[in-house]
Design a protein around this motif. Structure first.
Motif, PDB file in Angstrom:
ATOM      1  N   ASP A   3       0.837  -1.207   0.000  1.00 29.68           N
ATOM      2  CA  ASP A   3       0.000   0.000   0.000  1.00 29.68           C
ATOM      3  C   ASP A   3       0.872   1.259   0.000  1.00 29.68           C
ATOM      4  O   ASP A   3       0.402   2.369   0.172  1.00 29.68           O
ATOM      5  CB  ASP A   3      -0.978   0.004   1.181  1.00 29.68           C
ATOM      6  CG  ASP A   3      -0.269  -0.079   2.520  1.00 29.68           C
ATOM      7  OD1 ASP A   3       0.974  -0.189   2.531  1.00 29.68           O
ATOM      8  OD2 ASP A   3      -0.974  -0.038   3.544  1.00 29.68           O
ATOM      9  N   GLU A   4       2.203   1.091  -0.206  1.00 27.68           N
ATOM     10  CA  GLU A   4       3.077   2.262  -0.271  1.00 27.68           C
ATOM     11  C   GLU A   4       2.875   2.979  -1.582  1.00 27.68           C
ATOM     12  O   GLU A   4       2.819   2.340  -2.632  1.00 27.68           O
ATOM     13  CB  GLU A   4       4.538   1.824  -0.186  1.00 27.68           C
ATOM     14  CG  GLU A   4       5.063   1.885   1.214  1.00 27.68           C
ATOM     15  CD  GLU A   4       6.528   1.502   1.276  1.00 27.68           C
ATOM     16  OE1 GLU A   4       7.272   1.878   0.354  1.00 27.68           O
ATOM     17  OE2 GLU A   4       6.886   0.810   2.229  1.00 27.68           O
ATOM     18  N   ARG A   5       2.794   4.314  -1.523  1.00 28.04           N
ATOM     19  CA  ARG A   5       2.621   5.052  -2.774  1.00 28.04           C
ATOM     20  C   ARG A   5       3.975   5.290  -3.432  1.00 28.04           C
ATOM     21  O   ARG A   5       5.027   5.161  -2.819  1.00 28.04           O
ATOM     22  CB  ARG A   5       1.853   6.358  -2.551  1.00 28.04           C
ATOM     23  CG  ARG A   5       2.496   7.393  -1.661  1.00 28.04           C
ATOM     24  CD  ARG A   5       1.996   8.790  -1.980  1.00 28.04           C
ATOM     25  NE  ARG A   5       2.559   9.245  -3.250  1.00 28.04           N
ATOM     26  CZ  ARG A   5       2.089  10.236  -3.968  1.00 28.04           C
ATOM     27  NH1 ARG A   5       1.030  10.894  -3.570  1.00 28.04           N
ATOM     28  NH2 ARG A   5       2.674  10.608  -5.083  1.00 28.04           N
ATOM     29  N   GLU A   6       3.913   5.601  -4.697  1.00 28.38           N
ATOM     30  CA  GLU A   6       5.122   5.969  -5.436  1.00 28.38           C
ATOM     31  C   GLU A   6       5.679   7.261  -4.831  1.00 28.38           C
ATOM     32  O   GLU A   6       4.920   8.048  -4.253  1.00 28.38           O
ATOM     33  CB  GLU A   6       4.753   6.257  -6.903  1.00 28.38           C
ATOM     34  CG  GLU A   6       4.276   5.040  -7.675  1.00 28.38           C
ATOM     35  CD  GLU A   6       5.410   4.072  -7.917  1.00 28.38           C
ATOM     36  OE1 GLU A   6       6.446   4.499  -8.459  1.00 28.38           O
ATOM     37  OE2 GLU A   6       5.260   2.896  -7.534  1.00 28.38           O
ATOM     38  N   ASP A  28      16.203  14.701  -3.235  1.00 32.15           N
ATOM     39  CA  ASP A  28      16.903  13.535  -3.785  1.00 32.15           C
ATOM     40  C   ASP A  28      17.232  12.517  -2.690  1.00 32.15           C
ATOM     41  O   ASP A  28      17.182  11.300  -2.929  1.00 32.15           O
ATOM     42  CB  ASP A  28      18.233  14.029  -4.383  1.00 32.15           C
ATOM     43  CG  ASP A  28      18.405  13.555  -5.799  1.00 32.15           C
ATOM     44  OD1 ASP A  28      17.413  13.131  -6.399  1.00 32.15           O
ATOM     45  OD2 ASP A  28      19.555  13.613  -6.281  1.00 32.15           O
ATOM     46  N   ALA A  29      17.578  13.026  -1.514  1.00 32.08           N
ATOM     47  CA  ALA A  29      17.999  12.144  -0.421  1.00 32.08           C
ATOM     48  C   ALA A  29      16.817  11.490   0.305  1.00 32.08           C
ATOM     49  O   ALA A  29      17.005  10.593   1.122  1.00 32.08           O
ATOM     50  CB  ALA A  29      18.834  12.934   0.581  1.00 32.08           C
ATOM     51  N   ALA A  30      15.588  11.936   0.012  1.00 35.32           N
ATOM     52  CA  ALA A  30      14.410  11.390   0.714  1.00 35.32           C
ATOM     53  C   ALA A  30      13.798  10.253  -0.103  1.00 35.32           C
ATOM     54  O   ALA A  30      13.514  10.431  -1.293  1.00 35.32           O
ATOM     55  CB  ALA A  30      13.379  12.503   0.938  1.00 35.32           C
ATOM     56  N   ASP A  31      13.568   9.108   0.534  1.00 36.60           N
ATOM     57  CA  ASP A  31      13.064   7.926  -0.185  1.00 36.60           C
ATOM     58  C   ASP A  31      11.675   8.145  -0.772  1.00 36.60           C
ATOM     59  O   ASP A  31      11.321   7.539  -1.780  1.00 36.60           O
ATOM     60  CB  ASP A  31      12.965   6.727   0.788  1.00 36.60           C
ATOM     61  CG  ASP A  31      14.350   6.244   1.175  1.00 36.60           C
ATOM     62  OD1 ASP A  31      15.318   6.577   0.461  1.00 36.60           O
ATOM     63  OD2 ASP A  31      14.449   5.552   2.216  1.00 36.60           O
ATOM     64  N   ASP A  32      10.872   8.978  -0.107  1.00 36.10           N
ATOM     65  CA  ASP A  32       9.475   9.127  -0.541  1.00 36.10           C
ATOM     66  C   ASP A  32       9.275  10.300  -1.492  1.00 36.10           C
ATOM     67  O   ASP A  32       8.140  10.654  -1.808  1.00 36.10           O
ATOM     68  CB  ASP A  32       8.563   9.293   0.691  1.00 36.10           C
ATOM     69  CG  ASP A  32       8.932  10.509   1.535  1.00 36.10           C
ATOM     70  OD1 ASP A  32      10.124  10.916   1.520  1.00 36.10           O
ATOM     71  OD2 ASP A  32       8.046  11.076   2.188  1.00 36.10           O
TER      72      ASP A  32
END
Ligand SMILES: NC(=O)C1=CN([C@@H]2O[C@H](COP(=O)(O)OP(=O)(O)OC[C@H]3O[C@@H](n4cnc5c(N)ncnc54)[C@H](OP(=O)(O)O)[C@@H]3O)[C@@H](O)[C@H]2O)C=CC1
Ligand SMILES: O=C(O)C1=N[C@H](C(=O)O)C[C@H](O)C1
Length: 253
Positions: A3-6, A28-32
């Motif tokens: 259920d994780e969004r892109e 850029d450094a943030a996964d989400d």
């Protein structure tokens, strides 16, 4: 099925500037989050919509930011604005554009530093207890505008708090003045702007009353200080339609 969004697709305007470059690095450094468009002077704004930007972050200049905001709202893209130069008239114009696009979110913050937000909040709280208050803001000498957006916002908050408490005008016997010596006056509050190499962004709010003073000071020594606030605004704006002014409403209790 997950259920994780892109990752949220982010476009940055002013991407080659001091703040824009820092924002690109932090996103850029943030996964989400994902940078999908880096736009600067002379680039085509449609690069951001073509790249599917869901949020555009603007750190450009006060003279172009309103055109950018209008374009983003027209395109149905959420916006996070750090650029200075906002007045009540400008906020009104943004609200009027949003009437035609009520699903779009816009966050405009004079300062994304959490410490700076608290400094403004504490200043508003202190205002009614002191008969005098002046603001001294200090910035790097490449800054285009004076006073800073933060100082202007602080002056307005302090003036509102004074008015709500029914306070009289501040004591000041100045009769002879070299123009500018007493600073700029914003809603009755004096604001002094210092520009010097070595500084980044600093502000003191100096309060005075019989026998005591209180100084509330904030220092940003590095533009990294603004990034947690910018990232919070990007994550929040996609589910926050309408105009949000300042970071306070996003910070929680
Ligand atoms: N809210 C906050 O927390 C903060 C707000 N600020 C504010 O952010 C703004 C930017 O500050 P800063 O990064 O130091 O300034 P910079 O001058 O370093 O960056 C601005 C960038 O915007 C570019 N630019 C100018 N016009 C356009 C345009 N039409 N389209 C796209 N890009 C454009 C400039 O290009 P060029 O140089 O070629 O003109 C430059 O690269 C200021 O208003 C500042 O006060 C700054 C720090 C924190
Ligand atoms: O130009 C800057 O550097 C800054 N601008 C903002 C302002 O005008 O208040 C925020 C911070 O002070 C840094």
């Amino acid at each position: 099925m997950s259920d994780e969004r892109e990752p949220i697709r982010v476009g940055v305007l002013g991407a080659r500037g001091r703040m824009g470059a820092e924002v690109c690095k932090a996103v850029d450094a943030a996964d989400d989050l994902e940078v999908v468009a880096m736009i600067d002077q002379g680039d085509w704004l449609f690069n951001a919509s073509d790249a599917g930007a869901e949020v555009i972050v603007d750190f450009t200049t006060p003279d172009v930011v309103m055109d950018h905001l209008h374009w983003c709202i027209d395109q149905g893209i959420n916006v996070v604005v750090g650029t200075s130069g906002f007045t009540e008239q400008r906020f009104e114009r943004v609200r009027s554009w949003l009437q035609h696009k009520p699903e779009v979110g816009v966050v405009i913050a004079p300062n994304f530093g959490v410490g700076a937000v608290l400094m403004m909040e504490f200043a508003a709280r202190a205002a009614r207890f002191f008969e005098s208050v002046e603001i001294i803001e200090q910035h790097h000498p490449r800054k285009l505008d004076a006073p800073s957006g933060t100082a202007t916002h602080t002056a307005r908050l302090v003036a509102e708090a004074r008015a709500a408490a029914g306070m009289a005008a501040m004591p000041d016997a100045t009769k002879d003045e070299i123009a500018g010596a007493r600073g700029a006056e914003i809603d009755g509050v004096r604001v002094h702007s210092v520009r010097a190499s070595g500084l980044v962004a600093h502000q003191e709010v100096l309060f005075g009353t019989a026998g005591e003073t209180l100084t509330i000071r904030h220092d940003s020594f590095d533009r990294a200080s603004f990034m947690p606030g910018v990232l919070l605004a990007i994550r929040s704006v996609i589910s926050r339609p309408g105009l949000t002014i300042g970071l306070n409403p996003l910070l929680g209790p």
